[in-house]
Write a protein that holds these residues in place. Structure first.
Motif, mmCIF file in Angstrom:
data_model
loop_
_atom_site.group_PDB
_atom_site.id
_atom_site.type_symbol
_atom_site.label_atom_id
_atom_site.label_comp_id
_atom_site.label_asym_id
_atom_site.label_seq_id
_atom_site.Cartn_x
_atom_site.Cartn_y
_atom_site.Cartn_z
ATOM 1 N N GLU A 158 -6.711 -3.466 0.338
ATOM 2 C CA GLU A 158 -7.450 -2.996 1.936
ATOM 3 C C GLU A 158 -8.160 -4.176 2.222
ATOM 4 O O GLU A 158 -8.381 -4.544 2.947
ATOM 5 N N LEU A 216 0.627 -1.111 -0.031
ATOM 6 C CA LEU A 216 0.242 -0.286 -0.187
ATOM 7 C C LEU A 216 1.043 1.770 -0.010
ATOM 8 O O LEU A 216 0.557 2.160 -1.172
ATOM 9 N N LYS A 259 -6.037 0.138 -4.480
ATOM 10 C CA LYS A 259 -5.620 -0.141 -3.817
ATOM 11 C C LYS A 259 -7.056 -0.393 -2.628
ATOM 12 O O LYS A 259 -6.580 -0.969 -1.545
ATOM 13 N N LYS A 260 -8.571 -0.261 -3.198
ATOM 14 C CA LYS A 260 -9.096 -0.869 -2.587
ATOM 15 C C LYS A 260 -9.323 -2.270 -2.326
ATOM 16 O O LYS A 260 -9.711 -3.145 -1.272
#
Length: 555
Positions: free
Chosen positions: A431, A406, A427-428
């Motif tokens: 996460e 990240l 990024k999603k």
């Protein structure tokens, strides 16, 4: 090209069918030959031995029921039976089962009768039979209601026969009915020689106003009488069990409220004259109803504080029978935890009727909370208990790697090397991956341990209601001996707190000690932990310990 259907066979045999030559092997052989001739795929054979097709319920034929349950799972296209009487000889069961097959488009084939409902027109016919089954069921319900109404107009009782009476007919082990009375009574039931006297005694004793429902329940139990319970009710461990139970104040109250004993029956909310013999006079019944109404109010010795808060409300249990105890506050202002003598129907409890002041037990629980202490290496010890050290290490490495990705991707985005849309998408994903990298048992135990570490500060600032919520978070039960030692003897930890209690130690200056070895020696452990109270560690009652070990071996 012929469609390859998935076929299953239902084969059933009883003692009579063996003589007729319909053995299971013979039925299976014919099924195999039929599949071979029609190029069907043989999926499964459902074998049911020793069950009559006359039974009036699908639920009584376990294999038959399993087949119908599997029909909803799209596991086969057609069911094959040797003859239709192998499938069912009961019209209600036949129509109900065909309705289920028709609902899922499954055909039925009978080898001997040469009936084939596996083709489209046959499946349609099966669905039509299902619609007829629904009509038949509704019509049958109407006829049943008419029958019940007619019985009531004739003064005959519907439902279970009340305590104190018995049927003029008895059923032997083979299910055959035999007449007890000659001739049969008009209502089909008569007064039971022993139970009748006991039931009459209940009304007579209560009408005198010198006894309570609790005392009457104890009187019946001491004479060896039991209820005629046919419903599944929870026992001390929460398991549903049926069968005769001990009388309680509630079951005695139901008897005293029942107009059946005065020669009447209740049907659709109306009282009607009964054809059975009355056990008591109408005058005595009315007097008992008046006495029940007078005694139905809250006792004058108790304060009207239904919302009063107790520290162990919902947690305190009898150490002997494991059942919940009640808390009550009297007019004097004193509060007690009570084991209600006549509110149990599970077993005779040595602690029945015992009481102990709330402040005594509450003080011990507060001392217990203050005594719990975790060592500096508590998390490692917990990990060794739940055997998750390797898994935790693996998850930790993957979490660290994901976090690094990240950070690295954020730098790449800041340098303008990837577009914003692509950055947001990756990024999603990372996460979401990070959220999934958890070890449930470990995380739950870690949160439980952190609560224990912060417990002194939380507890000191909490009021009574908040302290109770803290206990409800940690514990499922607090077991109290109200007979001999009159103290807390064990606590039952909630699953996340189980390993925490196993590694916890008691502070040296504490007057109460928790024995952090669980009761069970099984690998899964137990969530019941023993407690010792007093300056000199009062020896715990061994009998109670063994009872707890037996009742809660591994929770």
């Amino acid at each position: 090209m012929t469609e390859c259907k998935r076929a299953v066979a239902y084969v059933r045999v009883s003692s009579a069918s063996q003589v007729e030559g319909y053995s299971l092997d013979a039925q299976e052989r014919l099924f195999t030959e039929l599949c071979k001739n029609r190029d069907w795929q043989s999926v499964r054979i459902y074998r049911e031995e020793g069950k009559s097709a006359h039974v009036d319920s699908i639920h009584k034929r376990l294999v038959f029921r399993k087949l119908l349950e599997d029909a909803a799972k799209d596991e086969f296209d057609v069911v094959v039976v040797h003859t239709l009487d192998r499938w069912s000889r009961n019209l209600t069961v036949t129509l109900e089962s065909l309705k289920i097959l028709g609902r899922y488009g499954i055909g039925l084939v009978s080898i001997v009768e040469n009936l084939d409902y596996s083709k489209p027109d046959g499946i349609l016919f099966t669905q039509m039979l299902g619609a007829f089954a629904q009509y038949f069921s509704e019509a049958l319900s109407t006829h049943v209601r008419k029958g019940l109404d007619q019985r009531a107009y004739e003064g005959k009782h519907n439902g279970c026969i009340p305590f104190g009476y018995e049927s003029c007919w008895e059923t032997n082990e083979k299910g055959e009915k035999k007449q007890r009375c000659e001739p049969e009574h008009q209502s089909g039931i008569h007064i039971h020689p022993k139970e009748g006297q006991a039931a009459e005694g209940l009304f007579r004793r209560y009408s005198a106003g010198t006894t309570t429902l609790s005392q009457l329940a104890a009187w019946l139990n001491e004479q060896g009488f039991r209820t005629r319970n046919t419903k599944n009710l929870p026992d001390a461990n929460g398991n549903l069990v049926s069968g005769p139970r001990l009388f309680t104040s509630s079951s005695v109250r139901n008897i005293l409220h029942n107009p059946f004993y005065a020669g009447q029956i209740t049907h659709r909310g109306k009282l009607m004259p009964g054809a059975h013999e009355a056990l008591i006079s109408q005058e005595l019944f009315d007097l008992v109803q008046l006495t029940l109404r007078k005694n139905s109010g809250r006792s004058e010795t108790l304060k009207a504080l239904p919302d009063r808060e107790y520290l162990l409300k919902g947690l305190v249990r009898c150490a002997y029978c494991g059942m919940p105890m009640w808390a009550q506050t009297y007019k004097s202002g004193n509060s007690y935890y009570r084991e209600h003598k006549a509110s149990r129907s599970i077993q005779e409890c040595p602690g029945h009727g015992g009481t102990i002041a709330c402040h005594v037990i509450d003080k011990q629980v507060r001392e217990l909370v203050s005594a719990i202490e975790l060592g500096p290496r508590w998390l490692e010890e917990v990990l060794s208990i739940i055997s998750l050290k390797d898994e935790v290490d693996r998850v930790k490495k993957e979490r660290d790697l994901t976090i690094t990705k990240l950070h690295r991707m954020a730098r790449v985005f800041m340098d303008g090397l990837i577009p914003e849309e692509e950055y947001s998408r990756q990024k999603k994903l990372l996460e979401l991956s990070l959220e999934s990298l958890v070890v449930p048992d470990y995380d739950a135990a870690q949160k439980a341990g952190n609560l224990i570490l912060n417990l002194p500060e939380l507890w000191s600032k909490a009021n009574l209601s908040e302290q109770r919520k803290i206990l409800l978070t940690m514990l499922d039960a607090v077991y109290v001996d109200v007979k001999e030692h009159r103290s807390v003897i064990a606590v039952k930890a909630k699953p996340p707190f189980r390993p925490i209690f196993q590694v916890a130690v008691s502070k040296k200056e504490s007057k109460i000690h928790i024995l952090n070895e669980p009761l069970s020696h099984e690998p899964s452990g137990s969530s019941v932990f023993l407690v010792e109270t007093g300056e000199g560690r009062t020896p715990r009652p061994e009998k109670v310990t063994q009872d707890l070990l037996q009742d809660y071996p591994s929770i």
